[in-house]
Design an enzyme around this catalytic site. Structure first.
Site, short mmCIF file in Angstrom:
data_model
loop_
_atom_site.label_atom_id
_atom_site.label_comp_id
_atom_site.label_asym_id
_atom_site.label_seq_id
_atom_site.Cartn_x
_atom_site.Cartn_y
_atom_site.Cartn_z
N GLY A 56 0.84 -1.19 0.00
CA GLY A 56 0.00 0.00 0.00
C GLY A 56 0.87 1.24 0.00
CB CYS A 83 5.31 -4.17 0.19
SG CYS A 83 6.15 -2.63 -0.19
CE1 TYR A 84 1.12 1.26 5.33
CE2 TYR A 84 -0.48 -0.54 5.45
CZ TYR A 84 -0.04 0.71 5.86
OH TYR A 84 -0.77 1.41 6.79
CG HIS A 169 5.71 -6.22 -4.34
ND1 HIS A 169 4.42 -5.97 -3.94
CD2 HIS A 169 6.43 -5.14 -3.97
CE1 HIS A 169 4.35 -4.78 -3.38
NE2 HIS A 169 5.57 -4.25 -3.39
CD GLU A 171 2.68 -8.87 -4.99
OE1 GLU A 171 3.45 -9.57 -4.31
OE2 GLU A 171 2.47 -7.67 -4.77
N GLY A 224 -18.31 -8.27 -28.42
CA GLY A 224 -17.60 -9.20 -29.29
C GLY A 224 -16.31 -9.66 -28.65
CB VAL A 226 -12.62 -13.02 -24.45
CG1 VAL A 226 -11.69 -12.07 -23.75
CG2 VAL A 226 -12.71 -14.30 -23.68
CG ASP A 227 -13.48 -9.22 -20.78
OD1 ASP A 227 -12.77 -10.25 -20.80
OD2 ASP A 227 -13.02 -8.08 -20.68
CE LYS A 367 -9.51 -9.77 -22.24
NZ LYS A 367 -10.46 -8.65 -22.15
#
Ligand code: XMP
Length: 511
Positions: A56, A83-84, A169, A171, A224, A226-227, A367
């Site tokens: 953060g 981190c934070y 991090h 991730e 149109g 993908v979502d 996604k």
């Protein structure tokens, strides 16, 4: 969520928070982002397998900074602070956190000591840092587990209490073995079983949609992409024929886009899909508008107006489906994160929507997770691998005001770029590739005559989830051919440039 294992990720405002959630889910353990202010009693009731405190932007010792009651450290639940989050653990446990003179940012060499969280890792590696504050002295009962040249406390833990802090991090893909570190925490320290699958997500989404929609009718905006295709298919599974899909031609589409979408979804997949021509409506509202977020707000509002009109014409519609995905939400500044841009379908929605409610089944997904859901639902590859196209379309790829003539110049140039990328067979390596009509005119010379025309920018990026991206290293001969074709075939373009900026610091779209 009918799954008893959950890793709670508490949101302290970092940009990569949902990425942590995603990484944990990729390990087969259900995870969700919760506000940092979630009451301890709620957390106790959920009884999570583990808790992660995110990064953060604050300093833990500032009065207004986001914090959590110290009691959380006494619940016996394994905790990982990133981190934070790590600084917060140190601070709550009476360690010392300080502010450095300069920010430490980027890949750093790190030395790991023997510890369960770094199990099966080499002793050294690269970790990704992004901080100004640091843990100067660890609290009593904790020990240092990793260091870099510039950061003595790169990782620390109270092994008995199963509370760990990482200054870097894990991730972020740039941290070598970052996933392995998270995996060690989740399985070796928190002892998770890992029984969560996309199938669980689909089943629980269908249940949720049925509960929200009841016996009501539902309308879905299709772009149109993908979502919206995956969102529509999920809703179709939940409510069947009570779903009508609408494709809005707002005049900001790519060349042949609408006819291609109709042929894939209506003729190919047999969806109940209606095409609405709303070009004049959108373009007149956008006339003279320059500010990107104002463009998005206008487009968001007009989309809803069109849906309301369709709803009236086909009989009352109760719910509106949107294919909103997590990056749209996080970048629009929801939760604790700073707003980057209002995505048209999040912050761009008008305050009054004339439907009973919105259904956004993909709001928590990235996604690539959406694509996995699509595979599970049996959607064809031609739909799942379509490159993403933003809802506001060319409105955010024409910098400055939007006119019919600029739209047609961009439409032709963009079509050439797409055609050449396909011819070079690069489409599956590149996440998104498109042209941007800049607001710059420059001098050129054509046929011995001076020209003063548009500068077009080409943008092509590789990415995993659109949260970060790198510019695509398209071979020069391909770029050369694209540039030659564009200046020769597109009236009013006399200069083509290639955008070589990654995200961050830029974003994928220019607006
Ligand atoms: P940025 O530009 O934020 O884009 O790096 C990340 C991804 O989101 C898409 N994008 C949008 N999609 N409505 C959408 O539906 C929007 O307003 C919007 N803005 C950006 C962008 O194309 C990329 O895939």
């Amino acid at each position: 969520m009918n799954n008893n294992e959950i890793v709670l990720v508490l949101d302290f405002g970092g940009q990569y928070n949902q990425l942590i959630v995603r990484r944990i889910r990729d390990l087969g353990v259900y995870s969700e982002l919760f506000p940092y202010s979630t009451p301890i009693d709620t957390i106790k009731k959920i009884n999570p397998t583990a808790i992660i405190f995110t990064g953060g932007p604050n300093s833990v010792f500032d009065n207004e900074s986001l914090t959590i009651p110290k009691e959380i450290l006494t619940l016996g639940i394994p905790i990982l602070g990133i981190c934070y989050g790590a600084q917060l653990i140190a601070f709550l446990e009476n360690g010392i956190v300080k502010t450095a003179e300069t920010r430490e940012y980027g890949g750093k060499n790190i030395i790991y000591s023997n510890s369960l969280i770094f199990d099966s890792l080499p002793n050294t590696g690269i970790c990704w840092m992004s901080h100004t504050d640091y843990v100067d002295q660890i609290p009593n009962g904790y020990k240092i587990l990793a260091s870099t040249d510039s950061c003595k406390v790169a990782a620390f833990a109270n092994i008995e209490k199963r509370i760990y802090g990482l200054q870097f991090h894990p991730e972020v893909v740039h941290t070598e073995n970052g996933n392995k570190i998270l995996e060690n925490f989740v399985f070796k320290i928190a002892k998770a079983k890992g029984n969560w699958k996309m199938k669980n997500f689909i089943d629980s989404s269908i249940d949720k949609i049925r509960t929200i929609a009841g016996t009501g009718s539902v309308l879905c905006g299709m772009s149109g992409g993908v979502d919206s295709a995956v969102a529509a298919t999920l809703v179709h599974k939940a409510v069947g024929d009570r779903l009508t899909c609408v494709l809005v031609d707002h005049g900001l589409m790519r060349k042949n886009e609408c006819s291609e979408i109709m042929s894939v979804f209506k003729e190919g997949l047999g969806m109940n899909l209606i095409l609405i021509d709303a070009k004049d409506q959108f373009l007149s509202k956008l006339k003279g508008v320059v500010d990107p977020d104002t463009k998005r707000k206008i487009i968001g509002a007009e989309f809803v107006r069109v849906f309301e009109d369709v709803s009236k014409s086909i009989g009352a519609v109760d719910f509106l489906v949107q294919g909103t995905i997590y990056p749209d939400v996080v970048e629009s500044g929801f939760g604790q994160s700073a707003p980057i841009k209002l995505h048209h379908n999040v912050g761009g929605l008008p305050a009054i929507i004339n439907f009973k409610g919105l259904i956004e089944p993909l709001r928590d997904l990235f996604k690539d997770e959406v694509r996995k859901v699509g595979v599970e639902l049996g959607l064809p590859n031609s739909v799942l691998m379509r490159q993403p196209f933003p809802g506001p379309g060319f409105a955010i790829r024409i910098i400055g005001d939007i006119t019919e003539s600029k739209l047609s110049v961009l439409r032709e140039a963009d079509a050439i770029l797409r055609e050449e990328i396909q011819l070079a067979n690069l489409q599956s390596e590149i996440w998104q590739y498109f042209a941007v009509l800049t607001n710059v005119r420059s001098v050129g010379v054509m046929g011995d005559m001076r020209t003063y025309d548009h500068m077009l920018a080409l943008r092509a990026v590789t990415s995993f989830d659109a949260m970060s991206a790198d510019w695509a290293k398209i071979p020069w001969p391909v770029l050369e051919k694209i540039s030659n074709r564009i200046v020769n075939e597109c009236k009013n373009i006399n200069r083509v440039v290639y955008d070589i900026t990654s995200k961050p610091p830029a974003t994928i779209e220019w607006e």
